[in-house]
Motif scaffolding. Structure first.
Motif, PDB file in Angstrom:
ATOM      1  N   SER A   2       0.823  -1.201   0.000  1.00  0.00           N
ATOM      2  CA  SER A   2       0.000   0.000   0.000  1.00  0.00           C
ATOM      3  C   SER A   2       0.861   1.258   0.000  1.00  0.00           C
ATOM      4  CB  SER A   2      -0.904   0.010   1.234  1.00  0.00           C
ATOM      5  OG  SER A   2      -1.593   1.241   1.338  1.00  0.00           O
ATOM      6  N   THR A   3       0.412   2.246  -0.767  1.00  0.00           N
ATOM      7  CA  THR A   3       1.086   3.547  -0.761  1.00  0.00           C
ATOM      8  C   THR A   3       0.340   4.557   0.102  1.00  0.00           C
ATOM      9  OG1 THR A   3      -0.128   4.235  -2.745  1.00  0.00           O
ATOM     10  CG2 THR A   3       2.021   3.159  -3.067  1.00  0.00           C
ATOM     11  N   LEU A   4      -0.729   4.103   0.763  1.00  0.00           N
ATOM     12  CA  LEU A   4      -1.493   5.003   1.626  1.00  0.00           C
ATOM     13  C   LEU A   4      -0.687   5.337   2.880  1.00  0.00           C
ATOM     14  CD1 LEU A   4      -4.992   3.268   1.425  1.00  0.00           C
ATOM     15  CD2 LEU A   4      -4.267   5.354   0.242  1.00  0.00           C
ATOM     16  N   PRO A   5      -0.903   6.519   3.445  1.00  0.00           N
ATOM     17  CA  PRO A   5      -0.134   6.906   4.635  1.00  0.00           C
ATOM     18  C   PRO A   5      -0.630   6.197   5.891  1.00  0.00           C
ATOM     19  CG  PRO A   5      -1.741   8.598   4.113  1.00  0.00           C
ATOM     20  CD  PRO A   5      -1.799   7.596   2.988  1.00  0.00           C
ATOM     21  N   LYS A   6       0.265   6.040   6.856  1.00  0.00           N
ATOM     22  CA  LYS A   6      -0.160   5.556   8.165  1.00  0.00           C
ATOM     23  C   LYS A   6      -1.056   6.613   8.805  1.00  0.00           C
ATOM     24  CE  LYS A   6       4.416   6.849   9.941  1.00  0.00           C
ATOM     25  NZ  LYS A   6       5.640   6.348  10.609  1.00  0.00           N
ATOM     26  N   ILE A   7      -1.893   6.183   9.738  1.00  0.00           N
ATOM     27  CA  ILE A   7      -2.924   7.085  10.242  1.00  0.00           C
ATOM     28  C   ILE A   7      -3.152   6.887  11.734  1.00  0.00           C
ATOM     29  CG2 ILE A   7      -4.753   5.452   9.550  1.00  0.00           C
ATOM     30  CD1 ILE A   7      -6.519   7.974   8.983  1.00  0.00           C
ATOM     31  N   GLY A 108       4.941  11.390   9.498  1.00  0.00           N
ATOM     32  CA  GLY A 108       4.235  10.866   8.339  1.00  0.00           C
ATOM     33  C   GLY A 108       2.837  10.349   8.577  1.00  0.00           C
ATOM     34  N   PHE A 109       2.271  10.618   9.747  1.00  0.00           N
ATOM     35  CA  PHE A 109       0.917  10.154  10.037  1.00  0.00           C
ATOM     36  C   PHE A 109      -0.125  11.120   9.484  1.00  0.00           C
ATOM     37  CE2 PHE A 109       3.027   7.493  13.110  1.00  0.00           C
ATOM     38  CZ  PHE A 109       2.199   6.380  13.224  1.00  0.00           C
ATOM     39  N   ARG A 110      -1.163  10.560   8.881  1.00  0.00           N
ATOM     40  CA  ARG A 110      -2.382  11.311   8.632  1.00  0.00           C
ATOM     41  C   ARG A 110      -3.213  11.238   9.912  1.00  0.00           C
ATOM     42  NH1 ARG A 110      -4.977  10.789   2.796  1.00  0.00           N
ATOM     43  NH2 ARG A 110      -2.931  11.727   2.459  1.00  0.00           N
ATOM     44  N   LEU A 111      -4.035  12.257  10.167  1.00  0.00           N
ATOM     45  CA  LEU A 111      -4.804  12.336  11.408  1.00  0.00           C
ATOM     46  C   LEU A 111      -6.297  12.331  11.107  1.00  0.00           C
ATOM     47  CD1 LEU A 111      -2.763  15.215  13.125  1.00  0.00           C
ATOM     48  CD2 LEU A 111      -2.373  12.743  13.305  1.00  0.00           C
ATOM     49  N   ALA A 112      -7.073  11.697  11.988  1.00  0.00           N
ATOM     50  CA  ALA A 112      -8.526  11.668  11.843  1.00  0.00           C
ATOM     51  C   ALA A 112      -9.165  11.612  13.224  1.00  0.00           C
ATOM     52  CB  ALA A 112      -8.966  10.471  11.005  1.00  0.00           C
ATOM     53  N   VAL A 113     -10.452  11.946  13.272  1.00  0.00           N
ATOM     54  CA  VAL A 113     -11.232  11.866  14.508  1.00  0.00           C
ATOM     55  C   VAL A 113     -12.422  10.949  14.273  1.00  0.00           C
ATOM     56  CG1 VAL A 113     -12.756  13.145  16.076  1.00  0.00           C
ATOM     57  CG2 VAL A 113     -10.540  14.110  15.420  1.00  0.00           C
ATOM     58  N   CYS A 114     -12.641  10.044  15.228  1.00  0.00           N
ATOM     59  CA  CYS A 114     -13.793   9.138  15.216  1.00  0.00           C
ATOM     60  C   CYS A 114     -14.463   9.259  16.581  1.00  0.00           C
ATOM     61  CB  CYS A 114     -13.330   7.710  14.954  1.00  0.00           C
ATOM     62  SG  CYS A 114     -14.646   6.476  14.958  1.00  0.00           S
ATOM     63  N   THR A 115     -15.613   9.909  16.631  1.00  0.00           N
ATOM     64  CA  THR A 115     -16.255  10.245  17.892  1.00  0.00           C
ATOM     65  C   THR A 115     -17.734   9.881  17.866  1.00  0.00           C
ATOM     66  OG1 THR A 115     -16.869  12.103  19.353  1.00  0.00           O
ATOM     67  CG2 THR A 115     -16.589  12.609  17.018  1.00  0.00           C
ATOM     68  N   ASN A 116     -18.288   9.571  19.029  1.00  0.00           N
ATOM     69  CA  ASN A 116     -19.729   9.356  19.138  1.00  0.00           C
ATOM     70  C   ASN A 116     -20.491  10.663  19.317  1.00  0.00           C
ATOM     71  OD1 ASN A 116     -19.866   6.603  18.707  1.00  0.00           O
ATOM     72  ND2 ASN A 116     -19.598   6.084  20.859  1.00  0.00           N
ATOM     73  N   LYS A 117     -19.796  11.767  19.236  1.00  0.00           N
ATOM     74  CA  LYS A 117     -20.427  13.083  19.241  1.00  0.00           C
ATOM     75  C   LYS A 117     -21.101  13.315  17.881  1.00  0.00           C
ATOM     76  CE  LYS A 117     -18.675  17.420  21.177  1.00  0.00           C
ATOM     77  NZ  LYS A 117     -18.749  16.913  22.556  1.00  0.00           N
ATOM     78  N   VAL A 118     -22.141  14.120  17.857  1.00  0.00           N
ATOM     79  CA  VAL A 118     -22.748  14.511  16.583  1.00  0.00           C
ATOM     80  C   VAL A 118     -21.681  15.189  15.725  1.00  0.00           C
ATOM     81  CG1 VAL A 118     -24.471  16.032  15.527  1.00  0.00           C
ATOM     82  CG2 VAL A 118     -25.048  14.728  17.584  1.00  0.00           C
ATOM     83  N   GLU A 119     -21.601  14.825  14.450  1.00  0.00           N
ATOM     84  CA  GLU A 119     -20.512  15.318  13.600  1.00  0.00           C
ATOM     85  C   GLU A 119     -20.465  16.845  13.547  1.00  0.00           C
ATOM     86  OE1 GLU A 119     -19.182  15.382   8.920  1.00  0.00           O
ATOM     87  OE2 GLU A 119     -20.304  13.641   9.640  1.00  0.00           O
ATOM     88  N   LEU A 120     -21.611  17.492  13.402  1.00  0.00           N
ATOM     89  CA  LEU A 120     -21.643  18.953  13.333  1.00  0.00           C
ATOM     90  C   LEU A 120     -21.001  19.575  14.563  1.00  0.00           C
ATOM     91  CD1 LEU A 120     -22.674  21.585  11.960  1.00  0.00           C
ATOM     92  CD2 LEU A 120     -24.803  21.279  13.241  1.00  0.00           C
TER      93      LEU A 120
END
Length: 227
Positions: A2-7, A108-120
């Motif tokens: 894979s060429t996708l970045p670590k996250i 080299g990490f990409r960052l993301a958030v995964c939460t049970n909060k309402v997305e807005l």
């Protein structure tokens, strides 16, 4: 290969930010409207972690009142309206968050958030805290048909962010975070300063940290550089 970045995928409440003051403050507004006593913040922190609907149900149960499904839905709407106007009155990032994100991105990490909060609300809060633009994806409770502890909440967040699921790590504070990551086959770092009624070291995370200065080293042990 894979060429996708670590996250690195982060929970929000109790992980990136101390948000209990505004969440429990909103819950207490609802309790007072219903003629019930407020819950002390110190006692109510551990009610957080499964989203606003669960917080309302748990809060009213703690105050001694059961809710009908119809009343629960009405209170949920009231909660979202009030909280949306007050979600950053007292909330703040935990010490070391910005520096930890800097270091992960430099490695080299990409960052993301995964939460049970309402997305807005998640997007709005992270923007107000000054870090919203750092995340390739911010995924909330209704972003997908699944939410934590369902592992698909994490795996779909990784996909939306364009990260490599084989080189991913979850960072969270609760059983929902840990169980979802383990079910997805993704290593998980648990923080000790969040919202949980069970000490996180008893929930089986791969690493436990007590401060964000420890995060980069913990992540490096779990997501090694590409061979």
């Amino acid at each position: 290969m894979s060429t996708l970045p670590k996250i690195a995928v982060f929970d929000l409440d109790g992980t990136l930010a101390e948000t209990a003051g505004d969440l429990i403050g909103t819950l207490n507004v609802l309790l007072l409207r219903e003629g019930l006593p407020e819950l002390p913040l110190a006692d109510a922190r551990d009610l957080i972690g499964a989203g606003a609907k669960a917080l309302i149900r748990r809060g009213f149960e703690a105050a001694g009142k059961a809710l009908t499904p119809e009343r629960h839905e009405a209170l949920f709407a009231d909660f979202l309206e009030h909280y949306g106007a007050h979600l950053c009155d007292r909330s703040h990032l935990y010490p070391g968050v910005v520096e930890a994100l800097d270091r992960l991105e430099a490695e080299g990490f990409r960052l993301a958030v995964c939460t049970n909060k309402v997305e807005l609300h998640a997007v709005d809060l992270l923007d107000k805290l000054g870090i919203g633009g750092r995340f390739a994806a911010i995924c909330g409770r209704a972003t997908f048909p699944y939410s934590k502890p369902d592992p698909r909440h994490i795996t779909l967040t990784i996909a939306k962010a364009g990260g490599d699921p084989a080189r991913a790590v979850m960072v969270g504070d609760s059983r929902a975070d840990i169980d979802a990551a383990k079910a997805a086959g993704i290593p998980v770092v648990a923080v000790t300063f969040g919202y949980t009624d069970t000490p996180v070291d008893r929930l089986g995370p791969d690493r436990v940290i007590g401060h964000f200065t420890e995060l980069a080293d913990a992540v490096a042990e779990l997501v090694p550089p590409r061979a």
